[in-house]
Motif scaffolding. Structure first.
Motif, PDB file in Angstrom:
ATOM      1  N   SER A 243     100.193  23.919  28.497  1.00  0.00           N
ATOM      2  CA  SER A 243      99.733  23.100  27.382  1.00  0.00           C
ATOM      3  C   SER A 243      99.304  21.734  27.897  1.00  0.00           C
ATOM      4  O   SER A 243      99.908  21.197  28.832  1.00  0.00           O
ATOM      5  CB  SER A 243     100.862  22.951  26.359  1.00  0.00           C
ATOM      6  N   GLY A 244      98.263  21.172  27.291  1.00  0.00           N
ATOM      7  CA  GLY A 244      97.795  19.864  27.711  1.00  0.00           C
ATOM      8  C   GLY A 244      97.399  19.853  29.183  1.00  0.00           C
ATOM      9  O   GLY A 244      96.861  20.832  29.712  1.00  0.00           O
ATOM     10  N   SER A 245      97.704  18.760  29.859  1.00  0.00           N
ATOM     11  CA  SER A 245      97.308  18.607  31.259  1.00  0.00           C
ATOM     12  C   SER A 245      98.337  19.169  32.229  1.00  0.00           C
ATOM     13  O   SER A 245      98.119  19.157  33.446  1.00  0.00           O
ATOM     14  CB  SER A 245      97.112  17.121  31.582  1.00  0.00           C
ATOM     15  N   LEU A 246      99.460  19.671  31.716  1.00  0.00           N
ATOM     16  CA  LEU A 246     100.532  20.108  32.611  1.00  0.00           C
ATOM     17  C   LEU A 246     100.103  21.183  33.615  1.00  0.00           C
ATOM     18  O   LEU A 246     100.503  21.122  34.776  1.00  0.00           O
ATOM     19  CB  LEU A 246     101.742  20.565  31.794  1.00  0.00           C
ATOM     20  N   PRO A 247      99.261  22.162  33.227  1.00  0.00           N
ATOM     21  CA  PRO A 247      98.793  23.120  34.237  1.00  0.00           C
ATOM     22  C   PRO A 247      97.889  22.473  35.299  1.00  0.00           C
ATOM     23  O   PRO A 247      97.684  23.044  36.365  1.00  0.00           O
ATOM     24  CB  PRO A 247      98.007  24.143  33.404  1.00  0.00           C
ATOM     25  N   GLU A 248      97.345  21.300  34.982  1.00  0.00           N
ATOM     26  CA  GLU A 248      96.543  20.558  35.957  1.00  0.00           C
ATOM     27  C   GLU A 248      97.447  19.906  37.004  1.00  0.00           C
ATOM     28  O   GLU A 248      97.061  19.751  38.167  1.00  0.00           O
ATOM     29  CB  GLU A 248      95.728  19.493  35.234  1.00  0.00           C
ATOM     30  N   VAL A 249      98.662  19.544  36.584  1.00  0.00           N
ATOM     31  CA  VAL A 249      99.605  18.853  37.460  1.00  0.00           C
ATOM     32  C   VAL A 249     100.493  19.836  38.217  1.00  0.00           C
ATOM     33  O   VAL A 249     100.827  19.620  39.382  1.00  0.00           O
ATOM     34  CB  VAL A 249     100.478  17.881  36.638  1.00  0.00           C
ATOM     35  N   VAL A 250     100.890  20.923  37.557  1.00  0.00           N
ATOM     36  CA  VAL A 250     101.814  21.896  38.153  1.00  0.00           C
ATOM     37  C   VAL A 250     101.057  23.143  38.598  1.00  0.00           C
ATOM     38  O   VAL A 250     100.369  23.781  37.800  1.00  0.00           O
ATOM     39  CB  VAL A 250     102.928  22.284  37.156  1.00  0.00           C
ATOM     40  N   LYS A 251     101.203  23.474  39.872  1.00  0.00           N
ATOM     41  CA  LYS A 251     100.594  24.680  40.444  1.00  0.00           C
ATOM     42  C   LYS A 251     101.693  25.691  40.730  1.00  0.00           C
ATOM     43  O   LYS A 251     102.667  25.388  41.439  1.00  0.00           O
ATOM     44  CB  LYS A 251      99.838  24.350  41.735  1.00  0.00           C
ATOM     45  N   ASP A 252     101.543  26.914  40.169  1.00  0.00           N
ATOM     46  CA  ASP A 252     102.552  27.955  40.336  1.00  0.00           C
ATOM     47  C   ASP A 252     102.910  28.176  41.800  1.00  0.00           C
ATOM     48  O   ASP A 252     102.036  28.399  42.640  1.00  0.00           O
ATOM     49  CB  ASP A 252     102.046  29.283  39.751  1.00  0.00           C
ATOM     50  N   GLY A 253     104.203  28.100  42.086  1.00  0.00           N
ATOM     51  CA  GLY A 253     104.685  28.377  43.426  1.00  0.00           C
ATOM     52  C   GLY A 253     104.568  27.211  44.386  1.00  0.00           C
ATOM     53  O   GLY A 253     105.049  27.277  45.516  1.00  0.00           O
ATOM     54  N   GLU A 254     103.919  26.132  43.936  1.00  0.00           N
ATOM     55  CA  GLU A 254     103.764  24.964  44.812  1.00  0.00           C
ATOM     56  C   GLU A 254     104.746  23.864  44.421  1.00  0.00           C
ATOM     57  O   GLU A 254     105.627  23.508  45.199  1.00  0.00           O
ATOM     58  CB  GLU A 254     102.337  24.440  44.750  1.00  0.00           C
ATOM     59  N   ASN A 255     104.603  23.327  43.222  1.00  0.00           N
ATOM     60  CA  ASN A 255     105.516  22.281  42.760  1.00  0.00           C
ATOM     61  C   ASN A 255     106.203  22.670  41.453  1.00  0.00           C
ATOM     62  O   ASN A 255     106.698  21.827  40.732  1.00  0.00           O
ATOM     63  CB  ASN A 255     104.775  20.960  42.593  1.00  0.00           C
ATOM     64  N   GLY A 256     106.211  23.971  41.178  1.00  0.00           N
ATOM     65  CA  GLY A 256     106.876  24.460  39.975  1.00  0.00           C
ATOM     66  C   GLY A 256     106.206  25.699  39.424  1.00  0.00           C
ATOM     67  O   GLY A 256     105.479  26.398  40.148  1.00  0.00           O
ATOM     68  N   PHE A 257     106.438  25.956  38.134  1.00  0.00           N
ATOM     69  CA  PHE A 257     105.880  27.142  37.489  1.00  0.00           C
ATOM     70  C   PHE A 257     105.398  26.805  36.078  1.00  0.00           C
ATOM     71  O   PHE A 257     105.981  25.968  35.385  1.00  0.00           O
ATOM     72  CB  PHE A 257     106.926  28.254  37.418  1.00  0.00           C
ATOM     73  N   VAL A 258     104.328  27.470  35.672  1.00  0.00           N
ATOM     74  CA  VAL A 258     103.743  27.280  34.347  1.00  0.00           C
ATOM     75  C   VAL A 258     103.935  28.563  33.543  1.00  0.00           C
ATOM     76  O   VAL A 258     103.607  29.647  34.021  1.00  0.00           O
ATOM     77  CB  VAL A 258     102.234  26.954  34.447  1.00  0.00           C
ATOM     78  N   VAL A 259     104.470  28.414  32.325  1.00  0.00           N
ATOM     79  CA  VAL A 259     104.664  29.578  31.448  1.00  0.00           C
ATOM     80  C   VAL A 259     103.913  29.321  30.142  1.00  0.00           C
ATOM     81  O   VAL A 259     103.570  28.184  29.827  1.00  0.00           O
ATOM     82  CB  VAL A 259     106.163  29.840  31.166  1.00  0.00           C
ATOM     83  N   ASN A 260     103.657  30.373  29.387  1.00  0.00           N
ATOM     84  CA  ASN A 260     102.948  30.217  28.121  1.00  0.00           C
ATOM     85  C   ASN A 260     103.773  29.391  27.121  1.00  0.00           C
ATOM     86  O   ASN A 260     105.008  29.359  27.193  1.00  0.00           O
ATOM     87  CB  ASN A 260     102.619  31.585  27.517  1.00  0.00           C
ATOM     88  N   TYR A 261     103.061  28.753  26.226  1.00  0.00           N
ATOM     89  CA  TYR A 261     103.695  27.866  25.253  1.00  0.00           C
ATOM     90  C   TYR A 261     104.764  28.593  24.452  1.00  0.00           C
ATOM     91  O   TYR A 261     104.525  29.657  23.877  1.00  0.00           O
ATOM     92  CB  TYR A 261     102.625  27.291  24.312  1.00  0.00           C
ATOM     93  N   LYS A 262     105.970  28.049  24.469  1.00  0.00           N
ATOM     94  CA  LYS A 262     107.138  28.575  23.757  1.00  0.00           C
ATOM     95  C   LYS A 262     107.534  29.993  24.203  1.00  0.00           C
ATOM     96  O   LYS A 262     108.149  30.742  23.438  1.00  0.00           O
ATOM     97  CB  LYS A 262     106.936  28.519  22.234  1.00  0.00           C
ATOM     98  N   ASP A 263     107.186  30.339  25.426  1.00  0.00           N
ATOM     99  CA  ASP A 263     107.645  31.605  26.003  1.00  0.00           C
ATOM    100  C   ASP A 263     109.012  31.338  26.635  1.00  0.00           C
ATOM    101  O   ASP A 263     109.136  31.093  27.834  1.00  0.00           O
ATOM    102  CB  ASP A 263     106.642  32.102  27.047  1.00  0.00           C
ATOM    103  N   TYR A 264     110.032  31.397  25.810  1.00  0.00           N
ATOM    104  CA  TYR A 264     111.378  31.043  26.244  1.00  0.00           C
ATOM    105  C   TYR A 264     111.880  31.965  27.358  1.00  0.00           C
ATOM    106  O   TYR A 264     112.553  31.518  28.294  1.00  0.00           O
ATOM    107  CB  TYR A 264     112.359  31.104  25.068  1.00  0.00           C
ATOM    108  N   GLU A 265     111.546  33.228  27.240  1.00  0.00           N
ATOM    109  CA  GLU A 265     112.010  34.216  28.220  1.00  0.00           C
ATOM    110  C   GLU A 265     111.467  33.904  29.613  1.00  0.00           C
ATOM    111  O   GLU A 265     112.207  33.894  30.610  1.00  0.00           O
ATOM    112  CB  GLU A 265     111.567  35.622  27.785  1.00  0.00           C
ATOM    113  N   SER A 266     110.160  33.636  29.706  1.00  0.00           N
ATOM    114  CA  SER A 266     109.548  33.335  31.002  1.00  0.00           C
ATOM    115  C   SER A 266     110.049  32.010  31.562  1.00  0.00           C
ATOM    116  O   SER A 266     110.243  31.869  32.778  1.00  0.00           O
ATOM    117  CB  SER A 266     108.022  33.296  30.874  1.00  0.00           C
ATOM    118  N   ALA A 267     110.261  31.031  30.676  1.00  0.00           N
ATOM    119  CA  ALA A 267     110.796  29.744  31.125  1.00  0.00           C
ATOM    120  C   ALA A 267     112.195  29.929  31.710  1.00  0.00           C
ATOM    121  O   ALA A 267     112.521  29.355  32.760  1.00  0.00           O
ATOM    122  CB  ALA A 267     110.834  28.753  29.967  1.00  0.00           C
TER     123      ALA A 267
END
Length: 350
Positions: free
Chosen positions: A280-304
């Protein structure tokens, strides 16, 4: 250059946050580059109407609404004005000073649906759309620039992207907590979704301490629920304690609906702490999967929850910690301030 920053709050305001941090870090570096910097904002109880902070002249007058009137009078007196549109409604300094820049942190068109009543929502959305009348704009991310174009019909040729930075002398790796620990930090507002923390915690398989930092109108209700769910809520903390929490945490969690930049994520990364964020927003621009964290779909509690469980493995955390720190090195306030200086100098010479 004689530069005026206009913003609702300054660093001494009890509700100061990310927008104020940007002006503080950029402003004091502009001073070191030889610029004269003034910061105009609303009055703060117990503070004088004029004082100095690291070479920046702080001026205060009016309240949340009237500061918009007083700022127009102040804008006439300076060579260049930067209107920090941190709360949706512009300051319109361009009506009295053609060398005015709108600093856009994020777009509020969707956020006000969660925060305001029908009349206020319509008024604020209309006022925010007036940023297209500025000749010059700074966006803190490419995401914000795209939102300016698609949501507010701003001519993208007017927009300069200048990323926010981080102070690597202040935010740096430290000793991690002995046991798994997750940090959530932000304002207690609806669009930050702090209550999502409880839903994510329910789905985690790893035992980890969850620490929450931040204040706002939802604080009292959140505090009650936090105790019930076994979450440690600290409210507002000192800068020293904030850095220590970043350093000790194994992961930082963001549940925000929209962020123009995600300053807490970069600060956490600089302290060697990977992040789990919503797409959501710019967060996927800042966070790269496997590099400095992980991005999950909005309100996907299970994946988070799964992403956090993964990061609670000590070997994974240590590996991701190093990568998170390395990713933060491309953001630095010195680089940001020089970009502001160069951009504003061009405007000054027009």
């Amino acid at each position: 250059m004689d530069i005026l920053f206009v913003n609702h709050r300054d660093i001494y305001h009890p509700q100061a946050g990310g927008a104020e941090e940007v002006i503080k870090e950029v402003g004091r570096r502009l001073v070191s580059l030889g610029d004269q910097v003034t910061w105009f904002s609303e009055e703060v109880k117990g503070r004088p109407s004029v004082e100095s902070y690291e070479g920046i002249t702080l001026k205060r007058r009016g309240g949340r609404a009237s500061v918009h009137v007083y700022s127009i009078l102040e804008a006439r007196k300076h060579e260049i004005v930067v209107d920090s549109v941190a709360h949706a409604v512009p300051f319109f300094s361009f009506t009295v000073n053609r060398k005015t820049v709108a600093l856009i942190h994020h777009i509020h068109q969707d956020v006000v649906q969660l925060e305001l009543g029908t009349f206020s929502r319509a008024l604020v959305k209309f006022m925010e759309r007036q940023v297209k009348r500025y000749d010059y704009l700074i966006a803190v991310s490419c995401t914000t620039k795209n939102d300016l174009k698609t949501k507010l019909n701003v001519d993208e040729s007017k927009v300069k992207v200048i990323y926010n930075g981080v102070d690597h002398d202040k935010f740096k790796p430290g000793e991690k907590s002995r046991e798994p620990m997750i940090l959530w930090i932000g304002r207690m507002k609806s669009y930050k979704n702090p209550f999502d923390i409880f839903e994510i915690k329910k789905r985690m398989k790893t035992k980890a301490e969850i620490v929450v930092v931040g204040s706002g109108e939802m604080s009292e209700k959140f505090s009650t629920e936090a105790e019930r769910h076994g979450v440690k809520y600290l409210g507002r903390v000192s800068e020293k304690d904030k850095v220590n929490l970043y350093q000790r945490s194994w992961a930082i969690l963001s549940t925000s609906f929209i962020e123009g930049w995600g300053m807490t994520i970069v600060e956490g990364n600089a302290c060697g702490t990977p992040a789990v964020v919503y797409r959501s927003g710019s967060l996927p621009e800042v966070v790269k999967d496997g590099e400095n964290g992980f991005v999950v779909n909005y309100k996907d509690y299970e994946s988070a929850a799964k992403a956090l469980d993964y990061l609670m493995d000590e070997s994974v955390m240590k590996y991701m910690s190093k990568r998170s720190y390395d990713s933060s090195l491309k953001y630095d306030w010195d680089i940001t301030a020089r970009s502001y200086n160069e951009f504003l100098k061009k405007i000054s010479n027009f």
